[in-house]
Design a protein around this motif. Structure first.
Motif, PDB file in Angstrom:
ATOM      1  N   THR A 191       6.056   4.086   1.596  1.00  0.00           N
ATOM      2  CA  THR A 191       4.604   4.286   1.507  1.00  0.00           C
ATOM      3  C   THR A 191       4.270   5.703   1.060  1.00  0.00           C
ATOM      4  O   THR A 191       3.461   5.922   0.148  1.00  0.00           O
ATOM      5  N   LYS A 192       4.914   6.697   1.686  1.00  0.00           N
ATOM      6  CA  LYS A 192       4.657   8.095   1.312  1.00  0.00           C
ATOM      7  C   LYS A 192       5.188   8.399  -0.083  1.00  0.00           C
ATOM      8  O   LYS A 192       4.571   9.140  -0.852  1.00  0.00           O
ATOM      9  N   ALA A 194       2.750   7.090  -2.587  1.00  0.00           N
ATOM     10  CA  ALA A 194       1.552   7.952  -2.645  1.00  0.00           C
ATOM     11  C   ALA A 194       1.845   9.213  -3.464  1.00  0.00           C
ATOM     12  O   ALA A 194       1.018   9.635  -4.286  1.00  0.00           O
ATOM     13  N   LEU A 195       3.022   9.805  -3.259  1.00  0.00           N
ATOM     14  CA  LEU A 195       3.399  10.993  -4.029  1.00  0.00           C
ATOM     15  C   LEU A 195       3.523  10.641  -5.512  1.00  0.00           C
ATOM     16  O   LEU A 195       3.003  11.361  -6.378  1.00  0.00           O
ATOM     17  N   MET A 240      11.023  12.196   0.706  1.00  0.00           N
ATOM     18  CA  MET A 240      10.198  11.114   1.245  1.00  0.00           C
ATOM     19  C   MET A 240      11.092  10.053   1.873  1.00  0.00           C
ATOM     20  O   MET A 240      11.872   9.415   1.177  1.00  0.00           O
ATOM     21  N   ASP A 265      -5.239  18.026   4.148  1.00  0.00           N
ATOM     22  CA  ASP A 265      -5.057  17.313   2.882  1.00  0.00           C
ATOM     23  C   ASP A 265      -5.999  17.869   1.800  1.00  0.00           C
ATOM     24  O   ASP A 265      -6.740  18.824   2.021  1.00  0.00           O
ATOM     25  N   ASP A 281       6.670  19.520   3.227  1.00  0.00           N
ATOM     26  CA  ASP A 281       6.443  18.071   3.199  1.00  0.00           C
ATOM     27  C   ASP A 281       4.945  17.749   3.173  1.00  0.00           C
ATOM     28  O   ASP A 281       4.385  17.237   4.131  1.00  0.00           O
ATOM     29  N   CYS A 282       4.315  18.060   2.048  1.00  0.00           N
ATOM     30  CA  CYS A 282       2.859  17.922   1.931  1.00  0.00           C
ATOM     31  C   CYS A 282       2.561  17.426   0.519  1.00  0.00           C
ATOM     32  O   CYS A 282       2.850  18.136  -0.460  1.00  0.00           O
ATOM     33  N   ILE A 283       2.013  16.220   0.393  1.00  0.00           N
ATOM     34  CA  ILE A 283       1.868  15.597  -0.926  1.00  0.00           C
ATOM     35  C   ILE A 283       1.080  16.464  -1.920  1.00  0.00           C
ATOM     36  O   ILE A 283       1.534  16.669  -3.047  1.00  0.00           O
TER      37      ILE A 283
END
Length: 429
Positions: free
Chosen positions: A217-218, A221-222, A213, A54, A180-182
């Motif tokens: 929740t994800k 966050a994004l 997404m 992250d 798939d990585c914010i």
């Protein structure tokens, strides 16, 4: 031969070990990668380290700024009206940009909608518009500014000079399973959008099976990460979290979606498409300082349609021309009677892609005519043997694999109450 400021291996090792990268390290690595001084396999290793460990908010902000600084920035300060833009994280049947841009332009707000092409199961705005005879996606920066002043809206291809680091990194993420990585999604989207030069930006962050997404929740966050990045760069930014568990509207595919968009511009079309278009338009106008406006009236009274025709003609398209139609169709029917409780967006998107509406690689051609027409949506009561969807293609040998993709797309039987009441889950400002 110049000496580089950092050793690539040290930068990779820092992130591999979970340490935050400094602004100087980030500025250097993005610049060196753009120049070719950092090899593809090294950037692949760094992307995987970011994926696993992250990034801090400050790191994401520096990474985004470095990507913006890798290329040119558009400047709309000469325009006589404010600018506001929309970006969708991608979905199935997501034709919202088409009616949205002319609708917002009705209210004297300029919409610089620099769009992309489809890849995989999500459709591309430019591919859709290219099914209109004569329409051209490529415009120079000056032509974009001129059209925004004259018409108020432009939908076109982003210039190669905007965030070139992102173009390289985007292709690399696609083949290294680091999509798939914010931090990487947020910086990719926002570097391009900030470089575009808009003063307001509304993000349509899709949630559900047909979206990047899958869970709320994800997605939240994004959305929050991107809103913060936009605000930090001086762009008024907000986000809508919207449903992508089922396709938007009743069409998936290029010419089919243009036809449906024109229906919305004529004051009709499916309720979900019209409602989301209005919700996004209201938010874009709010960011541009226009709150006391009746957006839906502009769809119903023909003003948005007039603006659409003006916008299409400005790019050499014929808005009155007949759209291409598939020679081959096949109907999929309901196997039982009851309430349609699921119509899975991802399955429908993959089926449409297999019919020829999308591409597996950037260089693949797409069919204007391919796609899927839906005859029922979740919440509708259906009877056995009733048509659920019609598949369209120019190449009938594609039907078999498309129908395979729809194997588990449909569920019939349960309670209609399970269908979400609103397409918009939340707004983040």
């Amino acid at each position: 031969m110049s000496v580089e400021a950092f050793d690539t291996v040290d930068v990779i090792a820092a992130k591999r070990d979970g340490r935050a990268l400094s602004k100087e390290q980030i500025d250097w690595v993005i610049d060196a990668y753009t120049r070719g001084a950092v090899a593809e396999e090294q950037m692949a290793a760094l992307a995987m380290a970011i994926f696993i460990n992250d990034m801090e908010p400050e790191e994401i902000a520096h990474w985004t700024q470095a990507m913006i600084d890798s290329g040119e920035r558009m400047d709309f300060s000469s325009l006589s009206r404010p600018t506001s833009d929309k970006h969708s994280t991608g979905g199935v049947g997501d034709k919202i940009t088409l009616p949205l841009a002319p609708l917002v332009a009705v209210f004297d707000v300029a919409v610089p909608q620099l769009s992309g092409r489809g890849l995989g199961h999500t459709g591309g705005t430019l591919d859709k518009l290219e099914s209109i005879p004569g329409w051209q996606a490529g415009l120079s920066n000056q032509a974009i500014v001129d059209q925004l002043e004259d018409v108020g809206a432009v939908i076109c291809a982003a210039g190669t000079g905007l965030a070139p680091a992102d173009k390289k990194l985007y292709a690399l993420r696609d083949i290294t399973s680091t999509v798939d990585c914010i931090p990487l999604i947020a910086s990719s989207i926002m570097s391009k959008k900030i470089a575009e030069g808009t003063s307001g930006l509304v993000l349509d962050v899709k949630v559900g099976s047909g979206a990047f997404m899958k869970d709320l929740t994800k997605a939240r966050a994004l959305a929050q990460t991107m809103v913060e990045l936009g605000k930090a760069a001086g762009v008024k930014t907000s986000a809508l979290l919207t449903d992508m568990s089922t396709p938007l509207g009743l069409t998936v595919g290029n010419a089919l979606e243009v036809r449906e968009s024109v229906e919305v511009l004529a004051g009709g079309g499916p309720a979900d498409v019209a409602d989301l278009t209005v919700a996004l338009a209201e938010e874009m106008l709010r960011l541009a300082g226009k709150t006391d406006v009746d957006v839906r009236a502009a769809l119903n009274d023909g003003r948005a349609m007039d603006k659409w025709k003006q916008m299409i003609r400005a790019q050499h398209g014929d808005p009155e021309a007949a759209l291409p139609v598939a020679e081959h169709t096949e109907v999929v029917t309901a196997t039982e009677s009851g309430v349609l409780t699921q119509l899975d967006a991802l399955s429908v998107g993959v089926a449409s892609w297999r019919l020829g509406a999308g591409r597996a690689r950037k260089e693949d051609p797409v069919q204007d005519v391919a796609g899927i027409e839906l005859h029922a949506k979740p919440g509708d009561t259906v009877t056995a043997g009733q048509p659920l969807m019609t598949l369209h293609t120019a190449t009938p040998e594609r039907f078999e694999r498309a129908i395979e993709a729809l194997d588990s797309a449909v569920e019939i039987g349960g309670d209609a109450a399970s269908v979400p009441e609103s397409i918009v889950f939340d707004t983040i400002t």
